[in-house]
Write a protein that holds these residues in place. Sequence first.
Motif, PDB file in Angstrom:
ATOM      1  N   TYR A 181      -0.701  29.720  17.484  1.00  0.00           N
ATOM      2  CA  TYR A 181      -0.133  29.302  16.205  1.00  0.00           C
ATOM      3  C   TYR A 181       0.456  27.894  16.330  1.00  0.00           C
ATOM      4  O   TYR A 181       0.216  27.032  15.489  1.00  0.00           O
ATOM      5  N   VAL A 182       1.221  27.669  17.385  1.00  0.00           N
ATOM      6  CA  VAL A 182       1.827  26.344  17.592  1.00  0.00           C
ATOM      7  C   VAL A 182       0.740  25.288  17.755  1.00  0.00           C
ATOM      8  O   VAL A 182       0.814  24.204  17.183  1.00  0.00           O
ATOM      9  N   GLU A 183      -0.299  25.611  18.501  1.00  0.00           N
ATOM     10  CA  GLU A 183      -1.368  24.648  18.766  1.00  0.00           C
ATOM     11  C   GLU A 183      -2.207  24.336  17.527  1.00  0.00           C
ATOM     12  O   GLU A 183      -2.537  23.185  17.273  1.00  0.00           O
ATOM     13  N   TYR A 184      -2.555  25.352  16.748  1.00  0.00           N
ATOM     14  CA  TYR A 184      -3.518  25.158  15.661  1.00  0.00           C
ATOM     15  C   TYR A 184      -2.926  25.166  14.250  1.00  0.00           C
ATOM     16  O   TYR A 184      -3.561  24.668  13.328  1.00  0.00           O
ATOM     17  N   CYS A 185      -1.746  25.739  14.054  1.00  0.00           N
ATOM     18  CA  CYS A 185      -1.242  25.958  12.695  1.00  0.00           C
ATOM     19  C   CYS A 185       0.073  25.249  12.389  1.00  0.00           C
ATOM     20  O   CYS A 185       0.332  24.898  11.233  1.00  0.00           O
ATOM     21  N   ALA A 186       0.911  25.079  13.394  1.00  0.00           N
ATOM     22  CA  ALA A 186       2.271  24.586  13.158  1.00  0.00           C
ATOM     23  C   ALA A 186       2.312  23.187  12.562  1.00  0.00           C
ATOM     24  O   ALA A 186       3.235  22.873  11.814  1.00  0.00           O
ATOM     25  N   MET A 187       1.309  22.371  12.839  1.00  0.00           N
ATOM     26  CA  MET A 187       1.346  21.009  12.291  1.00  0.00           C
ATOM     27  C   MET A 187       1.370  21.013  10.767  1.00  0.00           C
ATOM     28  O   MET A 187       1.920  20.109  10.163  1.00  0.00           O
ATOM     29  N   CYS A 188       0.837  22.040  10.152  1.00  0.00           N
ATOM     30  CA  CYS A 188       0.866  22.146   8.688  1.00  0.00           C
ATOM     31  C   CYS A 188       1.827  23.219   8.190  1.00  0.00           C
ATOM     32  O   CYS A 188       2.306  23.131   7.061  1.00  0.00           O
ATOM     33  N   HIS A 189       2.094  24.234   9.001  1.00  0.00           N
ATOM     34  CA  HIS A 189       2.843  25.386   8.511  1.00  0.00           C
ATOM     35  C   HIS A 189       4.245  25.521   9.082  1.00  0.00           C
ATOM     36  O   HIS A 189       4.823  26.603   9.044  1.00  0.00           O
ATOM     37  N   ASN A 190       4.811  24.447   9.618  1.00  0.00           N
ATOM     38  CA  ASN A 190       6.224  24.434   9.987  1.00  0.00           C
ATOM     39  C   ASN A 190       6.939  23.442   9.093  1.00  0.00           C
ATOM     40  O   ASN A 190       6.333  22.817   8.232  1.00  0.00           O
ATOM     41  N   ALA A 191       8.232  23.279   9.283  1.00  0.00           N
ATOM     42  CA  ALA A 191       9.054  22.427   8.421  1.00  0.00           C
ATOM     43  C   ALA A 191       8.398  21.071   8.189  1.00  0.00           C
ATOM     44  O   ALA A 191       7.913  20.438   9.123  1.00  0.00           O
ATOM     45  N   ARG A 206       8.357  24.623  22.496  1.00  0.00           N
ATOM     46  CA  ARG A 206       8.281  26.078  22.645  1.00  0.00           C
ATOM     47  C   ARG A 206       7.488  26.411  23.906  1.00  0.00           C
ATOM     48  O   ARG A 206       6.450  27.048  23.853  1.00  0.00           O
ATOM     49  N   PRO A 207       8.003  26.014  25.061  1.00  0.00           N
ATOM     50  CA  PRO A 207       7.241  26.180  26.305  1.00  0.00           C
ATOM     51  C   PRO A 207       7.017  27.628  26.717  1.00  0.00           C
ATOM     52  O   PRO A 207       6.116  27.915  27.499  1.00  0.00           O
ATOM     53  N   ASP A 208       7.818  28.546  26.191  1.00  0.00           N
ATOM     54  CA  ASP A 208       7.661  29.952  26.566  1.00  0.00           C
ATOM     55  C   ASP A 208       6.693  30.703  25.663  1.00  0.00           C
ATOM     56  O   ASP A 208       6.469  31.895  25.848  1.00  0.00           O
ATOM     57  N   ALA A 209       6.120  30.020  24.681  1.00  0.00           N
ATOM     58  CA  ALA A 209       5.187  30.666  23.754  1.00  0.00           C
ATOM     59  C   ALA A 209       3.917  31.078  24.496  1.00  0.00           C
ATOM     60  O   ALA A 209       3.384  30.325  25.311  1.00  0.00           O
ATOM     61  N   PRO A 223     -13.299  26.414  10.801  1.00  0.00           N
ATOM     62  CA  PRO A 223     -14.562  26.896  11.384  1.00  0.00           C
ATOM     63  C   PRO A 223     -14.379  27.480  12.782  1.00  0.00           C
ATOM     64  O   PRO A 223     -13.420  27.168  13.489  1.00  0.00           O
ATOM     65  N   ARG A 224     -15.344  28.311  13.176  1.00  0.00           N
ATOM     66  CA  ARG A 224     -15.307  28.945  14.499  1.00  0.00           C
ATOM     67  C   ARG A 224     -15.348  27.927  15.629  1.00  0.00           C
ATOM     68  O   ARG A 224     -14.877  28.198  16.724  1.00  0.00           O
ATOM     69  N   GLY A 225     -15.892  26.748  15.357  1.00  0.00           N
ATOM     70  CA  GLY A 225     -15.923  25.701  16.385  1.00  0.00           C
ATOM     71  C   GLY A 225     -14.542  25.163  16.715  1.00  0.00           C
ATOM     72  O   GLY A 225     -14.325  24.599  17.778  1.00  0.00           O
ATOM     73  N   GLU A 226     -13.590  25.336  15.801  1.00  0.00           N
ATOM     74  CA  GLU A 226     -12.221  24.878  16.043  1.00  0.00           C
ATOM     75  C   GLU A 226     -11.341  25.991  16.584  1.00  0.00           C
ATOM     76  O   GLU A 226     -10.531  25.769  17.474  1.00  0.00           O
ATOM     77  N   VAL A 227     -11.461  27.179  16.004  1.00  0.00           N
ATOM     78  CA  VAL A 227     -10.664  28.331  16.411  1.00  0.00           C
ATOM     79  C   VAL A 227     -11.608  29.529  16.456  1.00  0.00           C
ATOM     80  O   VAL A 227     -12.223  29.874  15.442  1.00  0.00           O
ATOM     81  N   SER A 228     -11.715  30.161  17.618  1.00  0.00           N
ATOM     82  CA  SER A 228     -12.631  31.294  17.755  1.00  0.00           C
ATOM     83  C   SER A 228     -12.108  32.505  16.994  1.00  0.00           C
ATOM     84  O   SER A 228     -10.930  32.565  16.615  1.00  0.00           O
ATOM     85  N   MET A 267      13.264  13.122   9.003  1.00  0.00           N
ATOM     86  CA  MET A 267      12.291  14.210   9.034  1.00  0.00           C
ATOM     87  C   MET A 267      12.422  14.978  10.339  1.00  0.00           C
ATOM     88  O   MET A 267      12.650  14.382  11.384  1.00  0.00           O
ATOM     89  N   PRO A 268      12.260  16.302  10.291  1.00  0.00           N
ATOM     90  CA  PRO A 268      12.245  17.061  11.542  1.00  0.00           C
ATOM     91  C   PRO A 268      11.029  16.659  12.375  1.00  0.00           C
ATOM     92  O   PRO A 268       9.996  16.293  11.827  1.00  0.00           O
ATOM     93  N   GLN A 269      11.175  16.717  13.665  1.00  0.00           N
ATOM     94  CA  GLN A 269      10.072  16.403  14.550  1.00  0.00           C
ATOM     95  C   GLN A 269       9.092  17.576  14.578  1.00  0.00           C
ATOM     96  O   GLN A 269       9.490  18.718  14.379  1.00  0.00           O
ATOM     97  N   PRO A 270       7.826  17.306  14.820  1.00  0.00           N
ATOM     98  CA  PRO A 270       6.833  18.388  14.813  1.00  0.00           C
ATOM     99  C   PRO A 270       7.089  19.417  15.910  1.00  0.00           C
ATOM    100  O   PRO A 270       7.638  19.092  16.951  1.00  0.00           O
ATOM    101  N   VAL A 271       6.694  20.642  15.622  1.00  0.00           N
ATOM    102  CA  VAL A 271       6.800  21.711  16.605  1.00  0.00           C
ATOM    103  C   VAL A 271       5.572  21.624  17.500  1.00  0.00           C
ATOM    104  O   VAL A 271       4.442  21.629  17.021  1.00  0.00           O
ATOM    105  N   THR A 272       5.810  21.525  18.786  1.00  0.00           N
ATOM    106  CA  THR A 272       4.727  21.440  19.758  1.00  0.00           C
ATOM    107  C   THR A 272       5.029  22.412  20.898  1.00  0.00           C
ATOM    108  O   THR A 272       6.115  22.991  20.956  1.00  0.00           O
ATOM    109  N   MET A 273       4.099  22.562  21.791  1.00  0.00           N
ATOM    110  CA  MET A 273       4.316  23.431  22.944  1.00  0.00           C
ATOM    111  C   MET A 273       5.464  22.912  23.808  1.00  0.00           C
ATOM    112  O   MET A 273       6.129  23.681  24.485  1.00  0.00           O
TER     113      MET A 273
END
Length: 142
Positions: free
Chosen positions: A64-74, A54-57, A117-122, A45-51
Amino acid sequence: MKRIGLIAGAAVLAGCTGVALAQSGAGVSDEAEEAAETQGGPPPMPQPVTMAKRPDATGGEALYVEYCAMCHNANGMGTGLLARRRDDALLEEREDLTAAFVVIAARNGIGNMPAIPRGEVSDEQLQAIGDYLAAGPHEVAP
């Protein structure tokens, strides 16, 4: 409660696929890929995308990397489910997303994706993510 179950399930899955890799944060080595190929097994399995990968993000990409990539990347759950309906399941590779659609879909939930929810992502963070995805397609590193 549902999110806790998913997180716990992911932790169990991570334990089943290799605690050493999960703990070290290391990627799959070329030797491991070659061994899987010669033994006739599936590729690792590919390893998860994290900061860390992608340190220059910045801005919407970093969010996106912080909140979405865990579900929306490979190999992410959202990508797998979306691939049943679309050929371009990776959100960063799509060119048909509008910021408004991303914001509404994420805030209200869509299909199997729960509402965020707004409590997770403004609202401001979600708008930055929507703007980033709407500016795509973006080149996605393996």
